[in-house]
Scaffold this active site. Structure first.
Site, PDB file in Angstrom:
ATOM      1  N   ASN A 129      24.154   5.445  22.057  1.00  0.00           N
ATOM      2  CA  ASN A 129      24.711   6.886  21.508  1.00  0.00           C
ATOM      3  C   ASN A 129      23.803   8.161  21.582  1.00  0.00           C
ATOM      4  O   ASN A 129      24.030   9.200  21.866  1.00  0.00           O
ATOM      5  CB  ASN A 129      25.252   6.624  20.156  1.00  0.00           C
ATOM      6  CG  ASN A 129      25.653   7.613  19.228  1.00  0.00           C
ATOM      7  OD1 ASN A 129      26.931   8.102  19.893  1.00  0.00           O
ATOM      8  ND2 ASN A 129      25.191   8.180  18.390  1.00  0.00           N
ATOM      9  N   TYR A 130      22.530   7.812  21.217  1.00  0.00           N
ATOM     10  CA  TYR A 130      21.481   8.454  21.131  1.00  0.00           C
ATOM     11  C   TYR A 130      21.317   9.435  22.308  1.00  0.00           C
ATOM     12  O   TYR A 130      21.004  10.582  22.403  1.00  0.00           O
ATOM     13  CB  TYR A 130      20.050   7.898  20.675  1.00  0.00           C
ATOM     14  CG  TYR A 130      18.638   9.012  20.826  1.00  0.00           C
ATOM     15  CD1 TYR A 130      18.772   9.947  19.764  1.00  0.00           C
ATOM     16  CD2 TYR A 130      17.820   8.344  21.801  1.00  0.00           C
ATOM     17  CE1 TYR A 130      17.540  10.786  19.954  1.00  0.00           C
ATOM     18  CE2 TYR A 130      16.726   9.409  21.931  1.00  0.00           C
ATOM     19  CZ  TYR A 130      16.484  10.540  20.972  1.00  0.00           C
ATOM     20  OH  TYR A 130      15.508  11.190  21.104  1.00  0.00           O
TER      21      TYR A 130
END
Length: 238
Positions: free
Chosen positions: A150-151
């Site tokens: 996600n980062y």
């Protein structure tokens, strides 16, 4: 050409400063890269401003010669951020959730926060914008948690938003960050092999990029290497 001392007493070359003093707002001014950058800019005569959320971080900024700017990135509106950026010559976005608070914090800081600062810089008439992003090969081939995936997605989306702006932007994607003393020698280019790089050398590279307008509109990857920082930045700015 300017030489400055960073962690471990190592002297690193940060390149030739701009002819005129710059006012640079560092979003994430107390971070491990941001504070190093602020010290470099202040030492070479620029007006360094560190944007932070916590009042207890102000003393560290002042000790580094950096002007504190207390403002909560997540809570602030684009209008409030634009007002804080008035008069700045450049913005460096080096803020990050740092894995704290999970995906929600990453989305709020690295994602929505970055987008707001880009929009605020445009509104405030700031010309130069440096984004500290992530090397897209980071962790490839390993079993990474969804939080890291996600980062990477969020950082790339922020890069896309910046690249679509009217700002004179440069996106810097460092490899794995270390706290080893900087060597002042790097590998910098649009596509390089993945590797590590010290936070000292990331800060030195950012300082040199600010004084190199020819690097605008470039996405650059950064690792440790053999080329002095000033020379590496000059090469990609041709």
């Amino acid at each position: 050409m300017t030489t400055l001392a960073l962690g471990g007493g190592t002297v690193v070359v940060v390149g030739q400063g701009s002819e005129e003093q710059m006012r640079v707002v560092i979003v994430g001014g107390h971070g491990k890269v941001g504070l190093r950058l602020g010290r470099l800019l202040a030492d070479r005569g620029d007006d360094a401003v560190g944007m932070v959320r916590a009042p207890d971080q102000v003393a560290d900024l002042k000790a580094a010669g950096v002007e504190p700017l207390l403002l909560d990135l997540v809570a602030a509106s684009v209008g409030e951020l634009a007002a804080a950026l008035e008069g700045a010559d450049a913005v460096v976005f080096s803020a990050g959730a740092g894995g704290k608070g999970g995906q929600q914090a990453t989305n709020a800081v690295d994602g929505e926060g970055a987008v707001k600062v880009v929009d605020a810089a445009e509104r405030a008439g700031v010309r130069r914008f440096l984004m500290v992003s992530v090397f897209m090969d980071a962790g490839r081939g390993r079993d990474l948690p969804e939080t890291f995936e996600n980062y990477v997605r969020v950082k790339r989306a922020s890069d896309v938003h910046l690249a679509a702006s009217a700002l004179a932007w440069t996106i810097l994607r460092p490899g794995t960050l270390t706290d080893e003393p900087g060597t002042g020698r790097i590998n910098l280019g649009p596509a390089i092999a993945y590797g590590a790089v010290s936070r000292d050398d990331v800060a030195a590279t950012l300082a040199a990029l600010l004084a190199a307008p020819g690097t605008s509109g470039r996405v650059l990857e950064l690792t440790e290497g053999e080329v002095p920082v000033a020379e590496a930045v000059a090469r990609v700015g041709r």
